[in-house]
Design a protein around this motif. Structure first.
Motif, PDB file in Angstrom:
ATOM      1  N   ILE A 315       0.858  -1.185   0.000  1.00 37.08           N
ATOM      2  CA  ILE A 315       0.000   0.000   0.000  1.00 37.08           C
ATOM      3  C   ILE A 315       0.897   1.239   0.000  1.00 37.08           C
ATOM      4  CG2 ILE A 315      -0.124   0.001   2.530  1.00 37.08           C
ATOM      5  CD1 ILE A 315      -2.936   1.126   2.322  1.00 37.08           C
ATOM      6  N   GLU A 316       0.431   2.284  -0.686  1.00 39.43           N
ATOM      7  CA  GLU A 316       1.202   3.531  -0.707  1.00 39.43           C
ATOM      8  C   GLU A 316       1.051   4.270   0.619  1.00 39.43           C
ATOM      9  OE1 GLU A 316       1.592   6.048  -4.450  1.00 39.43           O
ATOM     10  OE2 GLU A 316      -0.310   5.012  -4.793  1.00 39.43           O
ATOM     11  N   ASN A 317       2.089   4.976   0.976  1.00 41.49           N
ATOM     12  CA  ASN A 317       2.055   5.769   2.206  1.00 41.49           C
ATOM     13  C   ASN A 317       1.370   7.109   1.930  1.00 41.49           C
ATOM     14  OD1 ASN A 317       2.492   6.566   4.850  1.00 41.49           O
ATOM     15  ND2 ASN A 317       4.603   7.220   4.477  1.00 41.49           N
ATOM     16  N   LYS A 318       0.104   7.005   1.598  1.00 37.56           N
ATOM     17  CA  LYS A 318      -0.713   8.191   1.324  1.00 37.56           C
ATOM     18  C   LYS A 318      -1.894   8.196   2.296  1.00 37.56           C
ATOM     19  CE  LYS A 318       1.579   9.674  -2.292  1.00 37.56           C
ATOM     20  NZ  LYS A 318       1.053   9.486  -3.654  1.00 37.56           N
ATOM     21  N   GLU A 320      -5.093   9.125   2.367  1.00 34.39           N
ATOM     22  CA  GLU A 320      -6.410   8.586   2.035  1.00 34.39           C
ATOM     23  C   GLU A 320      -6.395   7.060   1.915  1.00 34.39           C
ATOM     24  OE1 GLU A 320      -4.344   9.853  -1.764  1.00 34.39           O
ATOM     25  OE2 GLU A 320      -4.686  10.696   0.236  1.00 34.39           O
ATOM     26  N   LYS A 321      -5.304   6.528   1.366  1.00 38.23           N
ATOM     27  CA  LYS A 321      -5.200   5.074   1.210  1.00 38.23           C
ATOM     28  C   LYS A 321      -4.985   4.393   2.561  1.00 38.23           C
ATOM     29  CE  LYS A 321      -3.657   5.164  -3.577  1.00 38.23           C
ATOM     30  NZ  LYS A 321      -2.681   4.700  -4.577  1.00 38.23           N
ATOM     31  N   ARG A 324      -8.338   4.446   4.453  1.00 35.07           N
ATOM     32  CA  ARG A 324      -9.254   3.441   3.920  1.00 35.07           C
ATOM     33  C   ARG A 324      -8.887   2.049   4.426  1.00 35.07           C
ATOM     34  NH1 ARG A 324      -8.128   3.679  -1.373  1.00 35.07           N
ATOM     35  NH2 ARG A 324      -9.193   5.688  -1.476  1.00 35.07           N
ATOM     36  N   ARG A 325      -7.578   1.747   4.403  1.00 41.24           N
ATOM     37  CA  ARG A 325      -7.112   0.426   4.863  1.00 41.24           C
ATOM     38  C   ARG A 325      -7.299   0.297   6.373  1.00 41.24           C
ATOM     39  NH1 ARG A 325      -7.165  -4.664   4.889  1.00 41.24           N
ATOM     40  NH2 ARG A 325      -5.190  -5.743   5.297  1.00 41.24           N
TER      41      ARG A 325
END
Length: 336
Positions: A315-318, A320-321, A324-325
């Protein structure tokens, strides 16, 4: 007074520190030692006016020279000749010198590794015969001397000498390290030395050696990482949880036990490109995660999972992501 500014650092033993022009100098009167106790310290120290009496109490000829106020060198025991011949020689009777202070045996080994000198034949024989006296000394003093020995430029010579006098018979818990370093030339830290000694069992008598909690923890980490590196590939999760220098130490030590191909370059590259180095690098706050779970104690579980997935590039270190996770993970935990 002879000196204006002084500190009585060892007044009981005739030593003061003189402060002069921004420098500090230790000044000590001539001394005479009475009978030694415990093969380490004299029972009493008396002041003397005789330079010879002071010099004869020292360990080796190269350490028993003096210079007068006019710059004239006073060498009563052949120290200059021994320096010229690159030789470490005990003053007069080596057996007596080592019975007075057994730590001198290890000091001889250290000086050999520092100066690339050889040890004079009679001195060497006495070291072999009296090596058992080291058992009578506090392990703390021994470990401090080992630390100095391991850092010397010509440490390979020291390794040979440690095996020559069969030091492994005196300290059997360090025997594996002493034997494996024979004919080696690389420097090792004290922690690496102990790790080499106790691998793979990891059993260490830290109390006997008076190691600090930090030293003990570091040694145990290196031993654990040796086993991990040997059986598994290095990965970002391991790099995240352990210091780079400990993994590099483990990598360096493994070649003493197995036909092991070093992963040094891979380890360095892994740390260089590590996506995050601590939980604060996550682009989401702990509070934001805490708000998602019924039981706040589960916040840490979610953070650990996010760290793992970011490190393994799942998973990207963003923000919003990650949010969500985190919600997905929180829902799974809340249903339990």
């Amino acid at each position: 007074a002879l000196f204006e500014k002084t500190i009585p650092t060892g007044k009981k033993f005739g030593t003061i520190t003189v402060l002069l022009d921004g420098f500090s100098f230790e000044v000590t009167t001539y001394r005479v030692d009475q009978e030694y106790k415990n093969h380490r310290q004299p029972s009493q120290v008396f002041f003397s006016k005789d330079l010879r009496e002071d010099l004869i109490r020292r360990d080796f000829t190269i350490n028993a020279m003096a210079m007068d106020i006019d710059g004239v060198l006073i060498d009563l025991f052949g120290g200059q000749e021994d320096i010229k011949e690159k030789r470490i020689k005990a003053i007069q009777d080596p057996y007596q010198r080592f019975k007075e202070d057994a730590l001198r045996i290890l000091r001889a080994i250290r000086f050999a590794g520092k100066l690339n000198f050889n040890i004079e034949e009679d001195t060497m024989k006495a070291m072999r015969d009296d090596v058992y006296l080291l058992k009578k000394l506090a392990r703390e003093r021994i470990s401090k001397e080992f630390k100095l020995i391991l850092s010397q430029e010509y440490v390979g010579k020291s390794y040979l000498l440690m095996n020559d006098i069969q030091l492994f018979k005196v300290f059997d818990d360090l025997g594996q390290a002493i034997v494996k370093l024979n004919n080696k030339t690389e420097n090792y830290s004290l922690e690496e030395f102990f790790a080499l000694a106790i691998y793979p069992t990891g059993v260490l008598n830290d109390r006997q050696w008076r190691l600090s909690k930090k030293e003990k923890s570091n040694i145990e980490s290196i031993v654990y990482l040796m086993e991990l590196l040997y059986k598994h590939r290095i990965n970002p999760m391991v790099a995240y949880h352990y210091q780079e220098n400990h993994i590099l130490s483990a990598d360096k030590l493994l070649s003493h036990f197995y036909d092991y191909q070093s992963q040094k370059d891979k380890i360095i590259n892994l740390y260089k490109h590590l996506l995050i180095s601590n939980y604060q690098d996550l682009d989401i706050t702990g509070q934001a995660i805490s708000n998602l779970v019924n039981d706040k104690s589960n916040t840490g579980r979610i953070i650990e999972k996010l760290i793992e997935e970011v490190l393994l590039a799942k998973i990207e270190n963003k923000k919003e992501k990650l949010l969500r996770r985190a919600k997905e993970l929180a829902e799974e935990i809340n249903e339990l």
